[in-house]
Design a protein around this motif. Sequence first.
Motif, PDB file in Angstrom:
ATOM      1  N   HIS A  95      18.052  89.623  41.684  1.00 10.39           N
ATOM      2  CA  HIS A  95      17.505  88.281  41.913  1.00 10.39           C
ATOM      3  C   HIS A  95      15.999  88.320  41.650  1.00 10.39           C
ATOM      4  CE1 HIS A  95      21.296  88.147  44.046  1.00 10.39           C
ATOM      5  NE2 HIS A  95      21.202  86.831  44.141  1.00 10.39           N
ATOM      6  N   GLN A 107      19.410  84.175  40.640  1.00 11.90           N
ATOM      7  CA  GLN A 107      19.938  85.414  40.060  1.00 11.90           C
ATOM      8  C   GLN A 107      19.223  85.709  38.740  1.00 11.90           C
ATOM      9  OE1 GLN A 107      24.178  85.919  39.790  1.00 11.90           O
ATOM     10  NE2 GLN A 107      24.482  84.612  41.561  1.00 11.90           N
ATOM     11  N   ASP A 109      20.072  87.009  35.861  1.00 12.16           N
ATOM     12  CA  ASP A 109      20.662  86.584  34.581  1.00 12.16           C
ATOM     13  C   ASP A 109      20.543  85.070  34.387  1.00 12.16           C
ATOM     14  OD1 ASP A 109      22.377  86.298  36.680  1.00 12.16           O
ATOM     15  OD2 ASP A 109      24.154  87.087  35.673  1.00 12.16           O
ATOM     16  N   GLU A 110      20.664  84.312  35.473  1.00 10.73           N
ATOM     17  CA  GLU A 110      20.552  82.858  35.351  1.00 10.73           C
ATOM     18  C   GLU A 110      19.112  82.435  35.099  1.00 10.73           C
ATOM     19  OE1 GLU A 110      22.410  81.109  38.791  1.00 10.73           O
ATOM     20  OE2 GLU A 110      24.345  82.030  38.270  1.00 10.73           O
ATOM     21  N   ALA A 116      17.895  83.281  31.655  1.00 11.61           N
ATOM     22  CA  ALA A 116      18.548  82.555  30.562  1.00 11.61           C
ATOM     23  C   ALA A 116      17.706  81.346  30.138  1.00 11.61           C
ATOM     24  CB  ALA A 116      19.936  82.092  31.007  1.00 11.61           C
ATOM     25  N   ASN A 117      16.719  81.002  30.964  1.00 13.22           N
ATOM     26  CA  ASN A 117      15.840  79.867  30.662  1.00 13.22           C
ATOM     27  C   ASN A 117      14.652  80.344  29.814  1.00 13.22           C
ATOM     28  OD1 ASN A 117      13.785  77.957  30.763  1.00 13.22           O
ATOM     29  ND2 ASN A 117      14.370  77.237  32.799  1.00 13.22           N
TER      30      ASN A 117
END
Length: 230
Positions: A198, A212, A214-215, A218-219
């Motif tokens: 995180h 998180q 990876d989330e 991803a931006n």
Amino acid sequence: MEPILSLQGISKSYGPIRALNDVSFQVPPGSVFGILGPNGSGKTTMLSIILDILKADSGNFSWFGQPGSPATRKRIGSLLETPNFYHYLSAVNNLKVTQAISGRGTPEDIERVLETVKLSHRKNSRFSSYSLGMKQRLAIGAALLGNPQVLVFDEPTNGLDPVGIAEIRALIKELSAQGKTIIMASHLLDEVEKVCTHVAILKKGTLLTAGQVDEVLANEDIVEVSAANP
Ligand code: ATP
């Protein structure tokens, strides 16, 4: 599940400098939680507040869902600045001194801690003979006395060579696999990507996002800001 740490609206200024501006996020249990931001973004100020070294101007935080409980302090180990180890003492004797002064853990903890940080084979060597990576592993060992549930590290790989960096990152992953929650400041996007589950991203004291890894990563806009670190 109850967050390990929950912050609401934390702000802190040093005179005219706004170091933290209304920061809120939650640290899930079992996470390796990175606080990512360039130099001066407020990471150390944040860690100092959650460790009760500094007082926030406004906002509040709670550990283990228990605001202000002194009993929680024993469940948290930290490494903000390198401890003042004695250069002429061995690792084992340095940890004995730390244990006696801090009252954290018991003398029996020391062998276990040295094993965890992979210094058992050099436990009787003088601290002055250690590489920087070994010194940092001993500092992490000091934070592990008393077997705390949570560890808070400020830039734990700073100043180390690539081998030392790899060893500390592997150790953090190992501690996480043992079930500890780890909160660590870093100015390195790739470190957070490699080590953390995180992340909260700070820019000039303001929280850009948290979630998180990876989330969040991803931006692309966020990645651009974070990658602009020196
Ligand atoms: P670094 O990695 O360089 O330590 P950081 O992200 O940890 O950066 P902080 O050290 O928390 O950031 O600093 C946030 C801001 O507050 C910076 O502008 C810094 O210059 C300022 N600051 C930090 N400590 C003090 C202090 N004791 N007095 C005045 N200003 C301070």
